[in-house]
Design a protein around this motif. Structure first.
Motif, mmCIF file in Angstrom:
data_model
loop_
_atom_site.group_PDB
_atom_site.id
_atom_site.type_symbol
_atom_site.label_atom_id
_atom_site.label_comp_id
_atom_site.label_asym_id
_atom_site.label_seq_id
_atom_site.Cartn_x
_atom_site.Cartn_y
_atom_site.Cartn_z
ATOM 1 N N UNK A 160 0.829 -1.202 0.000
ATOM 2 C CA UNK A 160 0.000 0.000 0.000
ATOM 3 C C UNK A 160 0.865 1.254 0.000
ATOM 4 N N UNK A 161 1.949 1.216 0.763
ATOM 5 C CA UNK A 161 2.877 2.356 0.778
ATOM 6 C C UNK A 161 3.559 2.535 -0.583
ATOM 7 N N UNK A 162 3.901 1.416 -1.223
ATOM 8 C CA UNK A 162 4.515 1.471 -2.550
ATOM 9 C C UNK A 162 3.544 2.088 -3.550
ATOM 10 N N UNK A 163 2.277 1.699 -3.470
ATOM 11 C CA UNK A 163 1.278 2.264 -4.377
ATOM 12 C C UNK A 163 1.194 3.787 -4.219
ATOM 13 N N UNK A 164 1.286 4.256 -2.983
ATOM 14 C CA UNK A 164 1.255 5.691 -2.732
ATOM 15 C C UNK A 164 2.494 6.375 -3.327
ATOM 16 N N UNK A 165 3.649 5.712 -3.198
ATOM 17 C CA UNK A 165 4.880 6.278 -3.760
ATOM 18 C C UNK A 165 4.789 6.401 -5.279
ATOM 19 N N UNK A 166 4.227 5.381 -5.925
ATOM 20 C CA UNK A 166 4.067 5.422 -7.378
ATOM 21 C C UNK A 166 3.155 6.584 -7.776
ATOM 22 N N UNK A 167 2.057 6.742 -7.042
ATOM 23 C CA UNK A 167 1.126 7.823 -7.346
ATOM 24 C C UNK A 167 1.784 9.191 -7.149
ATOM 25 N N UNK A 168 2.505 9.348 -6.054
ATOM 26 C CA UNK A 168 3.197 10.615 -5.799
ATOM 27 C C UNK A 168 4.235 10.917 -6.881
ATOM 28 N N UNK A 169 4.925 9.879 -7.336
ATOM 29 C CA UNK A 169 5.947 10.070 -8.362
ATOM 30 C C UNK A 169 5.321 10.501 -9.675
ATOM 31 N N UNK A 170 4.213 9.868 -10.046
ATOM 32 C CA UNK A 170 3.511 10.260 -11.271
ATOM 33 C C UNK A 170 3.042 11.716 -11.165
ATOM 34 N N UNK A 171 2.460 12.076 -10.028
ATOM 35 C CA UNK A 171 1.968 13.443 -9.855
ATOM 36 C C UNK A 171 3.119 14.447 -9.897
ATOM 37 N N UNK A 172 4.240 14.065 -9.314
ATOM 38 C CA UNK A 172 5.428 14.933 -9.322
ATOM 39 C C UNK A 172 5.921 15.171 -10.747
ATOM 40 N N UNK A 173 6.008 14.105 -11.529
ATOM 41 C CA UNK A 173 6.522 14.219 -12.892
ATOM 42 C C UNK A 173 5.556 14.965 -13.811
ATOM 43 N N UNK A 174 4.281 14.619 -13.753
ATOM 44 C CA UNK A 174 3.293 15.287 -14.605
ATOM 45 C C UNK A 174 3.160 16.761 -14.210
ATOM 46 N N UNK A 175 3.239 17.029 -12.913
ATOM 47 C CA UNK A 175 3.174 18.407 -12.442
ATOM 48 C C UNK A 175 4.344 19.248 -12.913
ATOM 49 N N UNK A 176 5.432 18.588 -13.294
ATOM 50 C CA UNK A 176 6.619 19.308 -13.775
ATOM 51 C C UNK A 176 6.746 19.281 -15.301
ATOM 52 N N UNK A 177 5.692 18.824 -15.992
ATOM 53 C CA UNK A 177 5.680 18.984 -17.447
ATOM 54 C C UNK A 177 5.734 17.729 -18.288
ATOM 55 N N UNK A 189 16.857 17.487 -11.072
ATOM 56 C CA UNK A 189 17.540 18.258 -10.032
ATOM 57 C C UNK A 189 16.575 18.720 -8.934
ATOM 58 N N UNK A 190 15.323 18.302 -9.062
ATOM 59 C CA UNK A 190 14.318 18.652 -8.052
ATOM 60 C C UNK A 190 13.890 17.425 -7.235
ATOM 61 N N UNK A 191 14.723 16.400 -7.237
ATOM 62 C CA UNK A 191 14.335 15.166 -6.553
ATOM 63 C C UNK A 191 14.076 15.369 -5.065
ATOM 64 N N UNK A 192 14.648 16.412 -4.500
ATOM 65 C CA UNK A 192 14.410 16.686 -3.094
ATOM 66 C C UNK A 192 12.944 16.930 -2.803
ATOM 67 N N UNK A 193 12.217 17.503 -3.789
ATOM 68 C CA UNK A 193 10.784 17.739 -3.602
ATOM 69 C C UNK A 193 10.031 16.423 -3.429
ATOM 70 N N UNK A 194 10.452 15.402 -4.171
ATOM 71 C CA UNK A 194 9.804 14.099 -4.075
ATOM 72 C C UNK A 194 10.177 13.401 -2.773
#
Length: 248
Positions: free
Chosen positions: A75-92, A147-152
């Motif tokens: 369940x935690x992994x699923x959340x990480x995947x979702x956050x990563x997708x949102x992070x990447x799409x949010x950045x273009x 270079x923004x990996x700290x945000x994730x």
């Protein structure tokens, strides 16, 4: 008596021998001149370099989760995947440029007996590793967002220790090969002409030519944590040609 009268009065077999001798002598004289010229050669190298920019990037963002309950870890992994997708799409990035990586599950107690398990801390029994891969032609965007990996990380996503950043490749070598080889050949010819001038000779035709292997290196010194050309967007294509010219 003229030479013509002498030959005229000679026996037929003598005339044949004389003609053969003249022809053979001419052959050796001509062959000797050719070999003399052929031995006069110069071998030179021509270097050509061209700066290019990577046209493709592959970026693997790997992360893991550890816990005692497998379902909870997933369940935690699923959340990480979702956050990563949102992070990447949010950045273009587009969703089509993202791909979930294969999930790997490790059970620390695999093969243990019940007695052995009692002596172990079950808090980190299960480890799940996965990630999100970005494949994009927008190399500058990849470089900027990486270079923004700290945000994730601040969102609680545990990026693994083997994170090495994006890999940049250049796929347009076939489009520039002729141009680079032509430049290398011109440089080799210029070197040959200078050598011939210094030797009071003239540059002749090409006896042989050899094209070296194309190499691609980083144009500039890359980041301190990496000495790999693939971490560099700006690259340098290099080739050396070797040409042997006749001198005349």
């Amino acid at each position: 008596m003229k030479i013509y009268d002498k030959i005229k009065n000679m026996p037929a077999f003598a005339v044949v021998i004389l003609a053969f001798g003249i022809a053979l002598g001419g052959f050796f004289i001509g062959d000797g001149i050719y070999k003399s010229v052929a031995r006069r050669t110069v071998t030179v190298k021509g270097l050509a370099e061209m700066d290019v920019v990577a046209d493709n990037a592959v970026w693997s963002i790997k992360f893991n989760r550890v816990g005692a309950n497998l379902a909870g870890v997933q369940a935690n992994i699923d959340q990480d995947i979702q956050k990563t997708h949102e992070f990447l799409i949010g950045n273009g990035f587009n969703e089509s440029e993202l791909q979930n990586m294969r999930v790997q599950v490790r059970d620390k107690f695999a093969g243990y007996s019940d007695a052995q398990r009692k002596n172990e801390d079950a808090g980190d029994r299960y480890v799940i590793e996965t990630g999100v891969m970005v494949r994009s032609n927008s190399v500058n965007l990849v470089d900027s967002v990486s270079r923004k990996m700290g945000d994730l990380v601040r969102q609680g996503v545990t990026v693994t220790e083997d994170y090495t950043g994006p890999i940049y490749t250049f796929n347009g070598l076939n489009d520039i090969k002729i141009q680079v080889i032509e430049s290398a050949t011109k440089n080799a010819t210029a070197a040959g002409e200078q050598f011939a001038k210094d030797a009071n000779a003239k540059l002749g035709k090409i006896q042989s030519a050899n094209q070296g292997l194309f190499t691609i290196t980083a144009r500039d010194q890359v980041d301190a944590w990496s000495d790999n050309e693939k971490q560099s967007i700006n690259k340098r294509v290099r080739v050396v040609t070797t040409i042997t010219f006749y001198l005349r």
